[in-house]
Every structure is written in structure tokens, then in C-alpha cells.
Scaffold this active site. Structure first.
Site, PDB file in Angstrom:
ATOM      1  N   HIS B  78      -1.628   5.779   7.429  1.00 57.09           N
ATOM      2  CA  HIS B  78      -1.049   7.032   7.845  1.00 57.09           C
ATOM      3  C   HIS B  78       0.446   7.196   8.157  1.00 57.09           C
ATOM      4  O   HIS B  78       1.253   5.859   7.562  1.00 57.09           O
ATOM      5  CB  HIS B  78      -1.575   7.445   9.133  1.00 57.09           C
ATOM      6  N   HIS B  80       2.562   7.163  10.583  1.00 56.41           N
ATOM      7  CA  HIS B  80       3.384   6.691  11.630  1.00 56.41           C
ATOM      8  C   HIS B  80       4.432   5.400  10.973  1.00 56.41           C
ATOM      9  O   HIS B  80       4.144   4.618  10.029  1.00 56.41           O
ATOM     10  CB  HIS B  80       2.695   5.986  12.670  1.00 56.41           C
ATOM     11  N   HIS B 165      -6.813  10.077  14.608  1.00 55.34           N
ATOM     12  CA  HIS B 165      -5.526   9.667  14.926  1.00 55.34           C
ATOM     13  C   HIS B 165      -4.591  10.695  14.893  1.00 55.34           C
ATOM     14  O   HIS B 165      -4.101  11.142  15.589  1.00 55.34           O
ATOM     15  CB  HIS B 165      -5.366   8.352  14.199  1.00 55.34           C
ATOM     16  N   HIS B 403      -5.946   6.492  20.243  1.00 54.80           N
ATOM     17  CA  HIS B 403      -6.301   5.341  19.398  1.00 54.80           C
ATOM     18  C   HIS B 403      -7.802   4.854  20.012  1.00 54.80           C
ATOM     19  O   HIS B 403      -8.080   5.524  21.168  1.00 54.80           O
ATOM     20  CB  HIS B 403      -5.637   4.049  19.921  1.00 54.80           C
TER      21      HIS B 403
END
Lengths: 91, 690
Positions: B78, B80, B165, B403
Site C-alpha cells: 500500500h 504508506h 487499512h 491496524h
């Protein structure tokens, strides 16, 4: 004016470190590379190997002669907890 | 010393049963996720992030321990920073030449999120790992994959599941040689306003690499968390304070915006208090969110049809500090999330000394960042310029970071029961506690055996997978039912990790291979007399056939070599195979011999070939009489002989050279065999060699 050429294993190009004299100690070379590359994290160490012979320089007092080419590897310091570099961050 | 290992093995990597997992980052820490997977000669990198608490080269994972050129595949879970922050550097500044995959939403957001990061970074241009140009150039190298779409690269099969998430976050399932591995990246099993919960794969992996950010903690209930958040914001603005919420422009921010917008909607007394979403990328980011609605949950997808939930009624966009009139209470959401630099840091520094103000940390903070530091409620903080300021504003920590917690992790592992679990992405102590808790859970369970590993950075976990080698028999070979112990022979075709056994003729049906025949032609200069050549060829072998109906003299030798007599040369033609090649060699030698010695004696034709039957008969009689005695042999007629020994009579047919008993009932075969053998041997001896 003596030179040592160093390259990080993952990078593509060589950089040059300048110093005086015929040799440089492993300790000094590591310190200079870490300064130059701004590696400040307390848990990071460098592994230096000779680019031609693939031999690793182990002892801090080992001498690396001028005009050598070395390969540098960032490795975690053994025995130190990998933290977020609290030592250097300006809070 | 964790040096780069060159393992001396007699087994080539392709056939070895050893599977290696080595974290170069996120091993007993949070940040710079980068996990190397090696199996059957394939090397895969999972994620390539930076450490948000470090700068420059320090923030990179320990990439020096591998050779980027050997990595076949790179999968990004992802957008991040701690999962893809080092990607532009890895793609543009190292020797990596493999393929990179991520989901569509991830790629779109990656572009703007990293662009924001580059702009907001406080360090000088020289120290930056990569520039905006590098980021742009890296876009072409990234390929996209849809959820549940199966792709295959270099014999590695992979597909991904929704991970919750953030938008576009994926859990990757990788299959090599039948061994399955699931990498969760960051995931959450709780649905929120716009994201679905992580899926539980229907396929059970052999190895699970799972995040352990929250270790053994259990999250508070979603409703409670949201209420606490809204109440805290309300309290801060009620006391005339400014509420700062540091978040990255994209990610959890969208969830918080939805929550705040709804709360403001329900509280008309707050309508005068502005909420700002401070991001220069807001427009671009929102466009992305509106595009990838199919990666969100059903609720939002239904809502989008009525009106766009991401068009907020009470939230306005703030491009920069200059556009901000700081009069009166307000709520500002600004990036970056951990306040290392940028607008959130500037606002924090200008507000921290007033006790009416408050800051709400809404996400997970990494060690070494200001956000993490203020959670310990220090008396003062140091600004970016080095000044010291009193910290009087309130600090609240309400995590929306989506999370998994202990309950979710435990449930997830229970559903999959993977024999091996590798913990990554968690602080050392949290991870150790989680490991202990998981081991305790399955300690007394006899049926389920789970091994939990928590490697440090650069420490490898080696697992062995003994695969069964299965070969499928297909095509005409499979027509007949097989019996145990029966021999099957065919061609073994190996494609990646699948083995098939086929007959050569089936090759073109089931594979891209085809059988072809190679025809050889050889021209030999020949100027000698043709008849002499034929004669010599006949001494070589009896199998020389003259072909009729052809304009030039043509012979067929050994039933496979075609010899054509042309002007000044002789052309040989045959279908290439080891036997025919040998015949061709022999014929060529004869031709060359004749060519080099044309005056050689013409050999009498009659000397060859036909075995003189009369001579043979006479010799046979002599031999049999020698073996068994003069009285035993008698001629029945011109082509039949009889041998009588001890009352048993063997009849020999000279044309076929077979023997049989006169008296059919005779049991002892030894006389018959002896005679037959002798007859055949004599015939062979008298015959010219074929």
C-alpha cells in the site's frame, strides 16, 4: 592527496574519498564515509570489502592503501536494539 | 556479521527445498518495510519503504545485503511511506530490473503522496534520496494488478486480497512450486466508514508474514473511539482553542473527514467553527478517492450513487499557511502525520504554548518522530530551528490507524492455521509479547502446530519445503489405463513447476514444442564409373535397391539413404537420425574411396549376395554329422533335413532355418534349440556381412 574509491553495494556509481598519506585506517574511512553520506543512526555499521579481492576488512586498525576501490555495505550493528535514531533527531 | 552469503551447495537453487525469508527492514521495528523471499532460484521483494523517524540514507532498508539485479519481482502492499517510500530510489538508482506490481489505487496515490513528501522534507536537495523527476520516471516501471487477479511472473504466481487499512491496500498471496505464502502488509479486520475489512483468503498459505504493530493490545470499540475523538475536538473548540490533527494528506485522513463532517452535521452549534483540510494536494487526492470507489466497501459505493460523500459540507480546503486566518477556534488537519516538518509542524510550533489548544494524534507514531515524543508529555519541545518552547497544549492519542489488534490477529491465524508465522512491522517488545501469546495459544493443541518467527533486520528465517514431484501423463499415453509396475515412457516436459509426460506426436497439441524432421543432403564430387560404384556398394551391403522410374540413376541403400547419380557428383539424401547418419557415413566413405581410386579392380558381381543353397546344404550336412554322428542326419527332401538323437527327431526347414519335433509331444527342448542354433550359425557364417 590520496584517494580511495568507494561504492555502496546497492548503488551504481563509485564516489571518491580524499585523505592524506599512503593509507587510511578502517576506522577513519568508516567515519569519513558516514559523515559524507550523513549516516547518523546509532545502530548502523558499515562493512567494507576490497572490490578486487572481495576480502573484508575486519580490524579497525586495518590499513587501506591509496587508490584502492572498496565496496561498502550498510549493516545493522550487532547487539544494538534497532531504534529510531533518537540520538540525532532535533526534537 | 550479516554479510552477503554465497552458499556453496551442490543442489542448484532451482531444485533446492530451502525457502529463505529475510527482512531488510521492519524486522523487530516499524518502518522501512522490505522483506526478501527466496525460493527455487526466484527472489521476491515485498515492499520497499523508508523509516519515517530517520533521514537520508539512514532511512533506507539494508538493501546493500542483496543484489538488486537479482530480484525478479517487487510487490508493494500500500501507499504508506514506510511501505513504498524508497521505491523511486530503488527503481531509479539501483541495478534493479525486475517487475514491480501494486494495485491501481495504490499507484495513483503513490504518485501524489510521495510528491508531497519530497516537497515537505526539510533536508537540503543534496541529501534527498530522490527528486520529483525520479518519482515521475518511476511511474512507467510500475505495473498494476486488480484484486483477485492472478498474475504469473518467472514461474511465480501471485494475486491479492483486500487488506482494509487504507484505500488500495492489498495482502499478497504468492505461490512458487506449490508452496503458498501470504504477506499481509498492514491490515485491519474491522470495517470502517469507507473501507471494507480485510478478507480471509479461501486458500490456506503455508507461510504467513503478518504485521504486529499493536502486538497484544486490544483496540477500543469503534463507536467508543469515534465518540472520544469527536468529544475531544468539541472540548478543544469549546474552550476557544485550536485543534490540530496531524495526518498525511491521504489515508486515514479521509476517514477522519467523514467522521468530522457527520459530527458537525449533527451539531449545529459548531457550524461557525471552520474545519480545514490543509493539503496542496487535496483536489488531486480527492479525485483519486472518487475514482477508486470500487476498492471501498458497499456502503460508500451505494452512497456515491446518491451524492458524493467525499464532497464535504463543513470542511474547506487550505492550500498553505498564507491562506490561513488564525482568528478564533478552528480544527485543522495538516500533514505530515508525525510532524517531522511541514505545515503540521509549523502549526504545532505556533500553537503549542497556549493551553487552550490541543493536538490529537490520530495515527501510529514511529520512534524518533515528534509525534511519538510528545505522547510522553514532555515539558518542552525543540522547534525545527532549534528553539525551545513550552508544551502547554493538550495532547491526546486516539488511534484510527486501522491496524489489526490481538483479537483480530488471533482470529486471522485461527482461520488460516499456517504452519509458519513470521512477525514483522512491530517494535521489538510488542513483537516478543505477541510471539509469546501466539505460542501459548497453540501450546496445548495437538492437531495444530504453528511455528512463530520474529527475525531481526537482515536475519534470515530458513524453512524447508519438500515438494512432491508430480508428473501428469497426457494425450495418447493416457488412453490406456495404467497398472502398478507398468513402464511408461515418453518425453518429460517441464514448464515452470509443472511436469508432463507426453509422446512425441502429442507435443504439438499440449505444448508449444513441435516435432520436426531434419533432412540431410550431401553432395560428393564423383567422376568415376557408376557401375563400379554400385558394385562397391554391393560389397558394403546387400541392401542396395535400384529405383526405377527416375530419370537419373537412383539407389536406395539400407532402405534409408537415397543416392542420386548426377553429372560430376553424387547426391545423398536421408532423414537425420543417429542410425541413418552412420549409414550415410559408410556410403560416403565408399563413394570417396571409389572416387580416389577409379582404376580399382571391378569386382565380380557374382561374388556377392546370394547364398548358394547347394553349398549350404552340403556344409550343413557335414556339420550336423560331425555334431551328432553320421547315422543321425538324413535328407527328407531338397529343403528339409532330419536329425535323430536318442529317439527324438528334429525336422529342419532349410528355407526358414527353423526346427521342430516330428513328434509334437516331445518335451525336452534342448535338442531342438541346439540344432536350430547350429543351423542358423552356419547360415550366418556363410553369408556376407550385412
Amino acid at each position: 592527496m590520496a584517494h580511495v574509491h568507494y561504492k555502496f553495494s546497492s548503488k551504481l556509481k563509485y564516489d571518491t574519498m580524499v585523505f592524506d598519506g599512503l593509507h587510511i585506517t578502517l576506522r577513519d574511512l568508516k567515519r569519513q564515509i558516514m559523515d559524507r553520506e550523513k549516516l547518523r543512526a546509532g545502530d548502523c555499521d558499515l562493512q567494507i570489502t576490497n572490490a578486487q579481492t572481495k576480502e573484508e576488512y575486519k580490524d579497525d586498525e586495518d590499513l587501506i592503501s591509496k587508490n584502492s576501490s572498496v565496496i561498502v555495505r550498510r549493516i545493522p550493528m550487532v547487539g544494538v536494539k534497532s531504534s529510531g535514531g533518537k540520538t540525532s533527531k532535533t526534537m | 556479521m550479516a554479510a552477503k552469503r554465497k552458499v556453496e551447495v551442490t543442489v542448484p537453487a532451482e531444485e533446492s527445498d530451502q525457502l529463505l525469508i529475510r527482512p531488510l527492514g521492519a524486522g523487530q521495528e516499524v518502518g522501512r518495510s522490505c522483506i526478501i523471499l527466496e525460493f527455487k532460484g526466484r527472489k521476491i521483494m515485498l515492499d520497499c519503504g523508508i523509516h519515517p523517524g530517520l533521514e537520508g540514507m539512514d532511512a533506507l532498508p539494508y538493501i546493500d545485503l542483496i543484489d538488486p539485479a537479482e530480484i525478479d519481482l517487487l510487490l508493494i502492499s500500500h501507499f504508506h511511506l514506510d511501505h513504498c517510500g524508497a521505491l523511486p530510489w530503488f527503481l531509479q538508482k539501483t541495478s534493479f530490473k525486475g517487475r514491480t506490481f501494486m494495485t491501481h489505487a495504490t499507484k495513483a496515490i503513490y504518485r501524489w503522496l510521495l510528491s508531497d513528501y519530497v516537497k515537505v522534507s526539510n533536508i537540503s536537495a543534496d541529501d534527498m534520496l530522490y527528486t520529483e523527476t525520479d518519482l515521475e520516471d518511476s511511474m512507467d516501471k510500475i505495473e498494476t494488478i486488480n484484486f483477485h487477479e492472478v498474475k504469473e511472473v518467472a514461474g511465480i504466481k501471485f494475486w491479492c486480497y483486500h487488506a482494509g487499512h487504507v484505500l488500495g491496500a492489498a495482502m499478497f498471496m504468492i505461490e512458487i512450486a506449490g508452496v503458498k505464502l501470504l504477506y499481509t502488509g498492514d491490515f485491519s479486520r474491522q470495517e470502517d466508514r469507507h473501507l471494507m475489512a480485510a478478507e480471509i483468503p479461501s486458500v490456506k498459505p503455508d507461510i504467513l508474514i503478518i504485521e504486529s504493530t499493536y502486538g497484544t493490545h486490544i483496540h477500543e470499540k469503534r463507536e467508543e473511539r469515534e465518540a472520544r475523538f469527536c468529544n475531544t475536538v468539541h472540548d478543544i473548540v469549546n474552550r476557544e482553542g485550536r485543534c490540530l490533527i496531524p495526518v498525511f494528506a491521504l489515508g486515514r485522513a479521509q476517514e477522519l473527514l467523514l467522521i468530522l463532517d457527520e459530527y458537525w452535521q449533527n451539531h449545529p452549534e459548531l457550524h461557525d467553527i471552520p474545519i480545514y483540510y490543509a493539503s496542496s494536494l487535496a483536489k488531486k487526492c480527492m479525485a483519486v478517492y472518487q475514482t477508486y470507489v470500487n476498492a471501498m466497501n458497499d456502503k460508500i459505493r451505494k452512497a456515491i450513487n446518491i451524492n458524493n460523500p467525499f464532497v464535504f459540507k463543513h470542511i474547506s480546503n487550505l492550500k498553505s499557511m498564507d491562506h490561513f486566518d488564525d482568528i478564533g477556534p478552528s480544527v485543522v488537519m495538516a500533514s505530515p502525520g508525525m510532524m517531522q516538518s511541514g505545515l503540521s509542524r509549523e502549526l504545532f510550533e505556533s500553537w503549542c504554548t497556549d493551553k487552550r489548544n490541543g493536538v490529537i494524534i490520530a495515527g501510529y507514531c514511529v520512534e524518533g518522530t515528534l509525534a511519538k515524543h510528545i505522547m510522553s508529555e514532555p515539558e518542552e519541545i525543540t522547534t525545527m530551528s532549534g528553539q525551545k518552547l513550552q508544551l502547554k497544549m493538550s495532547v491526546d492519542y486516539i488511534s484510527f490507524s486501522a491496524h489489526t489488534d490481538y483479537q483480530q490477529t488471533s482470529e486471522f491465524i485461527r482461520a488460516l492455521k499456517p504452519p509458519h508465522v513470521i512477525l514483522v512491522h512491530g517494535e521489538q517488545n510488542e513483537m516478543a509479547r505477541l510471539k509469546a501469546a501466539l505460542i501459548r495459544e497453540y501450546e496445548d493443541n495437538d492437531q495444530v502446530h504453528i511455528e512463530v518467527h520474529n527475525p531481526r533486520n537482515t536475519e534470515a528465517v530458513t524453512l524447508n519445503f519438500r515438494g512432491e514431484k508430480l508428473a501428469k501423463v497426457m494425450g495418447s499415453l493416457a488412453d490406456k489405463k495404467c497398472v502398478q509396475g507398468q513402464r511408461v515412457s515418453g518425453i518429460l516436459v517441464k514448464k515452470n513447476f509443472n511436469y508432463h509426460i507426453l509422446t512425441p506426436s502429442d507435443l504439438s497439441t499440449y505444448t508449444e514444442l513441435a516435432m520436426s524432421t531434419v533432412k540431410q543432403t550431401q553432395a560428393i564430387p564423383f567422376t568415376g564409373p557408376y557401375s563400379l560404384l554400385v558394385c562397391h556398394l554391393r560389397t558394403l551391403t546387400g541392401d542396395v535397391e535400384e529405383l526405377d522410374g527416375t530419370e537419373k540413376n537412383t539407389l536406395k541403400i539400407f532402405k534409408s539413404i537415397t543416392l542420386v547419380h548426377e553429372v560430376g557428383m553424387v547426391m545423398l539424401e536421408w532423414i537425420a537420425n543417429p542410425l541413418n547418419d552412420m549409414y550415410a557415413d559408410a556410403v560416403t566413405t565408399v563413394v570417396l574411396e571409389v572416387q580416389s581410386n577409379p582404376k580399382a579392380q571391378k569386382v565380380m558381381e557374382s561374388q556377392c549376395v546370394i547364398v548358394d543353397m547347394e553349398v549350404y546344404q552340403a556344409r550343413l550336412e557335414v556339420m550336423l554329422q560331425d555334431m551328432f554322428g553320421e547315422d543321425c542326419v538324413e535328407f527328407r527332401d531338397s529343403s528339409n533335413l532330419a536329425v535323430t538323437v536318442d529317439g527324438k527327431t528334429v525336422l529342419i526347414c532349410l528355407e526358414t532355418r527353423t526346427a521342430c519335433y516330428e513328434d509334437e509331444g516331445t518335451e525336452d527342448d534342448s535338442l531342438k534349440e541346439m540344432v536350430e542354433l547350429a543351423v542358423q550359425r552356419l547360415y550366418d557364417a556363410l553369408n556376407p556381412v550385412i
